[in-house]
Design a protein around this motif. Structure first.
Motif, short mmCIF file in Angstrom:
data_model
loop_
_atom_site.label_atom_id
_atom_site.label_comp_id
_atom_site.label_asym_id
_atom_site.label_seq_id
_atom_site.Cartn_x
_atom_site.Cartn_y
_atom_site.Cartn_z
N MET A 47 -5.19 5.38 -5.05
CA MET A 47 -4.08 4.50 -5.31
C MET A 47 -3.87 4.42 -6.83
O MET A 47 -4.82 4.25 -7.58
CB MET A 47 -4.38 3.10 -4.75
N ASN A 48 -2.63 4.56 -7.24
CA ASN A 48 -2.33 4.42 -8.66
C ASN A 48 -1.67 3.06 -8.92
O ASN A 48 -1.47 2.26 -8.01
CB ASN A 48 -1.46 5.58 -9.16
N LYS A 49 -1.32 2.83 -10.17
CA LYS A 49 -0.77 1.53 -10.56
C LYS A 49 0.54 1.21 -9.84
O LYS A 49 0.77 0.08 -9.38
CB LYS A 49 -0.57 1.51 -12.07
N LYS A 56 3.48 -2.07 -5.77
CA LYS A 56 4.28 -2.14 -4.53
C LYS A 56 3.59 -2.98 -3.46
O LYS A 56 4.20 -3.85 -2.85
CB LYS A 56 4.51 -0.74 -3.97
N LYS A 57 2.29 -2.72 -3.23
CA LYS A 57 1.56 -3.44 -2.19
C LYS A 57 1.43 -4.92 -2.51
O LYS A 57 1.62 -5.77 -1.64
CB LYS A 57 0.17 -2.83 -1.99
N GLU A 101 1.59 2.22 -6.90
CA GLU A 101 1.31 1.88 -5.51
C GLU A 101 0.70 0.48 -5.40
O GLU A 101 1.02 -0.27 -4.47
CB GLU A 101 0.38 2.92 -4.89
N LEU A 102 -0.17 0.13 -6.34
CA LEU A 102 -0.76 -1.20 -6.35
C LEU A 102 0.31 -2.27 -6.53
O LEU A 102 0.33 -3.27 -5.81
CB LEU A 102 -1.80 -1.32 -7.46
#
Length: 89
Positions: free
Chosen positions: A1-3, A8-9, A5-6
């Motif tokens: 997981m990259n920044k 977004k979640k 994606e983090l």
């Protein structure tokens, strides 16, 4: 997981915009880095703690260079996961 994606979640879970969430995450990371650089310990209950550690310098003989090389002390960041974090692994 990259920044990205983090961001977004986290934004979807808390119902916030991605821009606001990104600003919050970036600011939190900056504060953590500043505190550790100042020699402070940062503890996040249920996640873990960050602290600064110094690896002692040493001296060794390089066969390639045929001389003694001094390696200076080096500051490192140490992360210790909480028992809750360890329990889910």
């Amino acid at each position: 997981m990259n920044k990205k994606e983090l961001v977004k979640k986290v934004a979807s879970r808390v119902g916030n915009t991605q821009k606001n969430t990104q600003d919050i995450i970036e600011t939190a990371c900056e504060v953590i880095m500043e505190e550790i650089a100042n020699g402070e310990r940062v503890s996040l209950q249920g996640f873990g703690s960050f602290s600064q550690k110094t690896r002692k310098g040493y001296r060794f003989h390089s066969k390639f260079l045929n001389k003694v090389v001094d390696i200076p002390d080096k500051k490192l960041v140490k992360f210790s996961p909480s028992s809750l974090f360890k329990g889910i692994l």
